[in-house]
Motif scaffolding. Structure first.
Motif, mmCIF file in Angstrom:
data_model
loop_
_atom_site.group_PDB
_atom_site.id
_atom_site.type_symbol
_atom_site.label_atom_id
_atom_site.label_comp_id
_atom_site.label_asym_id
_atom_site.label_seq_id
_atom_site.Cartn_x
_atom_site.Cartn_y
_atom_site.Cartn_z
ATOM 1 N N MET A 1 0.854 -1.196 0.000
ATOM 2 C CA MET A 1 0.000 0.000 0.000
ATOM 3 C C MET A 1 0.892 1.249 0.000
ATOM 4 S SD MET A 1 -2.833 1.263 2.810
ATOM 5 C CE MET A 1 -3.873 -0.178 2.537
ATOM 6 N N PRO A 2 0.656 2.166 -0.951
ATOM 7 C CA PRO A 2 1.465 3.390 -1.010
ATOM 8 C C PRO A 2 1.340 4.176 0.299
ATOM 9 C CG PRO A 2 0.165 3.124 -2.996
ATOM 10 C CD PRO A 2 -0.315 2.082 -2.042
ATOM 11 N N PHE A 3 2.416 4.892 0.628
ATOM 12 C CA PHE A 3 2.429 5.653 1.886
ATOM 13 C C PHE A 3 1.308 6.684 1.934
ATOM 14 C CE2 PHE A 3 3.793 9.341 4.357
ATOM 15 C CZ PHE A 3 3.989 8.740 5.589
ATOM 16 N N ALA A 4 1.015 7.328 0.786
ATOM 17 C CA ALA A 4 -0.039 8.354 0.754
ATOM 18 C C ALA A 4 -1.392 7.752 1.091
ATOM 19 C CB ALA A 4 -0.077 9.016 -0.629
ATOM 20 N N TRP A 7 -1.446 6.851 4.808
ATOM 21 C CA TRP A 7 -1.618 8.041 5.631
ATOM 22 C C TRP A 7 -3.072 8.505 5.643
ATOM 23 C CZ3 TRP A 7 0.250 10.605 9.425
ATOM 24 C CH2 TRP A 7 -0.168 11.916 9.662
ATOM 25 N N LYS A 8 -3.731 8.464 4.467
ATOM 26 C CA LYS A 8 -5.144 8.855 4.402
ATOM 27 C C LYS A 8 -6.001 7.913 5.241
ATOM 28 C CE LYS A 8 -5.013 11.023 -0.182
ATOM 29 N NZ LYS A 8 -5.527 10.961 -1.590
ATOM 30 N N TYR A 9 -5.664 6.634 5.194
ATOM 31 C CA TYR A 9 -6.407 5.635 5.974
ATOM 32 C C TYR A 9 -6.255 5.889 7.470
ATOM 33 C CZ TYR A 9 -7.772 1.041 7.774
ATOM 34 O OH TYR A 9 -8.369 0.030 8.471
ATOM 35 N N LEU A 10 -5.013 6.116 7.907
ATOM 36 C CA LEU A 10 -4.761 6.390 9.317
ATOM 37 C C LEU A 10 -5.390 7.717 9.751
ATOM 38 C CD1 LEU A 10 -1.017 5.293 9.628
ATOM 39 C CD2 LEU A 10 -3.041 4.073 10.444
ATOM 40 N N ALA A 11 -5.324 8.727 8.870
ATOM 41 C CA ALA A 11 -5.922 10.026 9.190
ATOM 42 C C ALA A 11 -7.424 9.899 9.385
ATOM 43 C CB ALA A 11 -5.604 11.027 8.086
#
Length: 273
Positions: A1-4, A7-11
């Protein structure tokens, strides 16, 4: 999974968690207060607004929309003192819950004050009725008495119940380790299983334990015995050790509840006034 994407998932998870935390804090803040009724009114307005749109009731829908548009301003005006107090606490860094150690320390002081005052009153047969709020709000019953909002102490509790004083008749309600009010009226239990030997104080203690999760303590002015009610049950003629054990198990954070060896929940026994 791409970092971007990660990050959106965690956000999104953090965003949802923060929103739920804020909602939880707001519910805790208004629980047991008049603001609960206001919240119910807001929910009714929102439901009527949705239903009026669905049924095509344009006039009613417009009225509800105006209530929503101006309601936010009305809430700010009505609850200005409470909002100011919350903002002051936030500025001092006190918006979040205190540590469990500090809370337990306050609870220990409260238990000690209750034990000392009830022992004093029991020896002198001074009638007393003390109810301790827990999860279920008791603001409706607090409003029936005289507001005190005082720090709890054994001396103050004893002074309140001295016979022929203005506040001795009725119940003291303790809310958040504070004596919120005295001379409060509590609902009397209508259970047919209550011994006819029990007086009004015991019936009131049982009555409030049937409609809330509070712990209520009774000192009989006839015998000097100490009784305790919780969850619709009456524990009569408590000895000092058993009484202290029950209070500690129920109110202190770091002590795990356990069954008191001498505890017997029953309706019979000596006459308690």
């Amino acid at each position: 999974m791409p970092f971007a994407d990660l990050w959106k998932y965690l956000a999104s998870i953090v965003d949802i968690a923060v929103v739920w935390f804020v909602i939880y804090k707001i519910i805790n803040l208004i629980k047991g207060t008049k603001a609960v009724q206001l919240l119910k009114g807001i929910i009714v307005i929102l439901v009527v607004r949705v239903l009026s749109d669905f049924l095509g009731l344009r006039t009613l829908s417009w009225i509800m929309q105006q209530c929503i548009n101006w309601g936010f301003l009305a809430v700010i005006i009505i609850f200005q003192p409470e909002l100011r107090r919350a903002l002051e606490q936030l500025g001092r860094g006190r918006f979040y819950l205190r540590s469990s150690n500090q809370e337990n320390e306050d609870q220990e002081k409260m238990v000690e004050a209750i034990l000392k005052s009830t022992d004093y009153m029991a020896k002198r047969r001074i009638g007393a009725l003390i109810s301790i709020e827990r999860e279920t709000g008791m603001s409706d019953y607090i409003e029936t008495g005289i507001q005190l909002n005082s720090k709890i102490s054994s001396e103050l509790l004893i002074n309140i119940f001295i016979p022929n004083t203005p506040l001795h008749d009725g119940a003291v309600i303790i809310q958040k380790n504070t004596i919120s009010a005295a001379a409060c009226y509590l609902p009397l239990s209508e259970s047919p299983f209550i011994s006819k030997e029990l007086g009004t104080r015991h019936r009131a203690a049982l009555g409030i334990s049937e409609v809330t999760d509070s712990i209520t303590i009774v000192v009989s002015e006839e015998t000097g015995s100490i009784s305790l009610t919780k969850n619709g049950e009456l524990h009569r003629d408590l000895k000092a050790d058993a009484f202290k054990e029950i209070l500690s198990n129920e109110l202190l954070i770091n002590i795990k509840p356990k069954q008191a060896s001498s505890a017997r929940w029953n309706w019979r026994g000596r006459k308690n006034g």
